[in-house]
Design an enzyme around this catalytic site. Structure first.
Site, PDB file in Angstrom:
ATOM      1  N   ASP A  67       0.824  -1.211   0.000  1.00 52.40           N
ATOM      2  CA  ASP A  67       0.000   0.000   0.000  1.00 52.40           C
ATOM      3  C   ASP A  67       0.856   1.259   0.000  1.00 52.40           C
ATOM      4  O   ASP A  67       2.074   1.204   0.186  1.00 52.40           O
ATOM      5  CB  ASP A  67      -0.953  -0.011   1.214  1.00 52.40           C
ATOM      6  CG  ASP A  67      -0.261  -0.397   2.518  1.00 52.40           C
ATOM      7  OD1 ASP A  67       0.979  -0.430   2.549  1.00 52.40           O
ATOM      8  OD2 ASP A  67      -0.953  -0.655   3.504  1.00 52.40           O
ATOM      9  N   ASP A 136      -7.171  -1.821  14.192  1.00 51.88           N
ATOM     10  CA  ASP A 136      -8.558  -2.208  13.930  1.00 51.88           C
ATOM     11  C   ASP A 136      -8.650  -3.520  13.152  1.00 51.88           C
ATOM     12  O   ASP A 136      -9.686  -3.837  12.578  1.00 51.88           O
ATOM     13  CB  ASP A 136      -9.305  -1.082  13.185  1.00 51.88           C
ATOM     14  CG  ASP A 136      -8.660  -0.722  11.845  1.00 51.88           C
ATOM     15  OD1 ASP A 136      -7.727  -1.430  11.409  1.00 51.88           O
ATOM     16  OD2 ASP A 136      -9.094   0.270  11.224  1.00 51.88           O
ATOM     17  N   HIS A 138      -6.940  -4.415  10.468  1.00 52.04           N
ATOM     18  CA  HIS A 138      -6.756  -4.374   9.007  1.00 52.04           C
ATOM     19  C   HIS A 138      -5.439  -5.001   8.570  1.00 52.04           C
ATOM     20  O   HIS A 138      -4.469  -5.038   9.311  1.00 52.04           O
ATOM     21  CB  HIS A 138      -6.907  -2.942   8.467  1.00 52.04           C
ATOM     22  CG  HIS A 138      -5.818  -1.984   8.832  1.00 52.04           C
ATOM     23  ND1 HIS A 138      -6.068  -0.682   9.184  1.00 52.04           N
ATOM     24  CD2 HIS A 138      -4.472  -2.111   8.880  1.00 52.04           C
ATOM     25  CE1 HIS A 138      -4.926  -0.055   9.412  1.00 52.04           C
ATOM     26  NE2 HIS A 138      -3.948  -0.906   9.239  1.00 52.04           N
ATOM     27  N   GLU A 143      -9.544  -1.513   5.579  1.00 50.54           N
ATOM     28  CA  GLU A 143     -10.220  -1.126   6.812  1.00 50.54           C
ATOM     29  C   GLU A 143     -11.453  -2.004   7.056  1.00 50.54           C
ATOM     30  O   GLU A 143     -11.958  -2.629   6.110  1.00 50.54           O
ATOM     31  CB  GLU A 143     -10.659   0.340   6.708  1.00 50.54           C
ATOM     32  CG  GLU A 143      -9.519   1.324   6.498  1.00 50.54           C
ATOM     33  CD  GLU A 143      -8.637   1.522   7.723  1.00 50.54           C
ATOM     34  OE1 GLU A 143      -8.537   0.610   8.568  1.00 50.54           O
ATOM     35  OE2 GLU A 143      -8.026   2.597   7.835  1.00 50.54           O
TER      36      GLU A 143
HETATM   37  C1  GLP Z   1      -0.436   0.592   8.537  1.00 56.57           C
HETATM   38  C2  GLP Z   1      -0.123  -0.259   7.318  1.00 56.57           C
HETATM   39  C3  GLP Z   1      -0.293  -1.736   7.599  1.00 56.57           C
HETATM   40  C4  GLP Z   1       0.400  -2.091   8.905  1.00 56.57           C
HETATM   41  C5  GLP Z   1      -0.212  -1.305  10.039  1.00 56.57           C
HETATM   42  C6  GLP Z   1       0.379  -1.654  11.394  1.00 56.57           C
HETATM   43  O1  GLP Z   1      -1.780   0.882   8.667  1.00 56.57           O
HETATM   44  N1  GLP Z   1      -0.899   0.079   6.192  1.00 56.57           N
HETATM   45  O2  GLP Z   1       0.215  -2.499   6.519  1.00 56.57           O
HETATM   46  O3  GLP Z   1       0.301  -3.465   9.144  1.00 56.57           O
HETATM   47  O4  GLP Z   1       0.010   0.067   9.760  1.00 56.57           O
HETATM   48  O5  GLP Z   1       1.428  -0.805  11.713  1.00 56.57           O
HETATM   49  P1  GLP Z   1       2.489  -1.087  12.856  1.00 56.57           P
HETATM   50  O6  GLP Z   1       3.333  -2.222  12.367  1.00 56.57           O
HETATM   51  O7  GLP Z   1       3.266   0.192  12.942  1.00 56.57           O
HETATM   52  O8  GLP Z   1       1.724  -1.413  14.081  1.00 56.57           O
END
Ligand code: GLP
Length: 260
Positions: A67, A136, A138, A143
């Site tokens: 993404d 959440d 995802h 989402e």
């Molecule tokens: C973002 C990314 C996800 C990732 C998530 C968790 O929203 N789009 O791909 O898994 O953050 O982030 P973190 O690893 O910093 O908790």
């Protein structure tokens, strides 16, 4: 689903890196699906170490990122393209023309998203897709409410995601409101999925994703539909799993059976 519980973040990251490295060694021209966020940072450090100290060779590897924030140019410090350069690409010998991160600047977004899907197909699909999990539930930026059959597309970010990710920006208003993300359906087509999670903050959502019902409200729960999933957790992220003891037992037994 194979659930591996390691004692802490470092051990989790090393274990995850081993799965990626094993694939790169066995299939030098493999296709890696990569993720951003703080979770995979140490895994990328370990892969960098393996490249520098053990000669792990990425010269034929192709990568696709999950993404990108919509509206951010690749050289923006908070763009996922920039993140990947800083945390992995510039430290290893991956060829720049085999690196793909969705463009945050695409004009014809629909056509661009279709072309991203096509590029994945043209190289034969993703061999291993690395995933983190959002607060959440995802995966990528799918989402709650995203169809489990969704494809690469533009999405509006949820309030919680904007809050969670505000820590990387100067102020919350600077967090982009849109992103381009692979869909859940796109992700499920990867040959293998590897979800990483660490820390107490993720414990509840990890349990919902792994042990709860498959639901578009927790898009990570779609992993239950895939035939080859590895979940690598640290103790804290695993702390709310009901079947924790079984996963530890099963992992030991499977290792014994296959001899290591
Ligand atoms: C973002 C990314 C996800 C990732 C998530 C968790 O929203 N789009 O791909 O898994 O953050 O982030 P973190 O690893 O910093 O908790």
């Amino acid at each position: 689903m194979r659930v591996i519980i390691e004692k802490d973040y470092e051990a989790m990251s090393k274990r995850a890196a081993q799965f990626v490295a094993e694939l790169v060694r066995n299939k030098p021209d493999c296709v890696l699906g990569l993720a951003t966020g703080s979770t995979p940072v140490s895994m990328y450090k370990e892969l960098t170490r393996m490249h520098k100290e053990e000669g792990l060779d990425f010269s034929l590897v192709t990568t696709f990122n999950l993404d990108e924030y919509y509206g951010l140019p690749p050289d923006h410090e908070q763009s996922y393209y920039y993140f990947m350069q800083e945390n992995l690409f510039k430290h290893i010998n991956v060829s720049p023309h085999r690196v793909r991160v969705p463009s945050g600047l695409a004009k014809d977004v629909k056509a661009y998203c279709e072309s991203y899907e096509r590029m994945i197909k043209e190289v034969g699909g993703i061999d291993i897709q690395v995933l983190g999990i959002g607060g959440d539930g995802h995966i990528a930026f799918n989402e709650p409410g995203s169809s489990l059959a969704s494809r690469t597309r533009l999405v509006a970010l949820d309030e919680q995601t904007i809050k969670d990710n505000a820590r990387f920006f100067e102020k919350e208003e600077d967090v982009p409101r849109y992103a381009i993300t692979m869909g859940v359906g796109t992700i499920l087509e990867a040959k293998r999925l590897m979800l990483l999670a660490n820390g107490k903050k993720k414990a509840k959502v990890v349990a919902q994703a792994i042990e709860g019902p498959v639901t578009s409200q927790i898009t990570a729960s779609a992993l239950q539909l895939h035939p080859d999933v590895i979940v690598v957790l640290d103790e804290e992220a695993a702390s709310e799993l009901k079947r924790r003891e079984y996963y530890l037992h099963a992992e030991k037994m499977i290792q014994e059976f296959y001899g290591g």
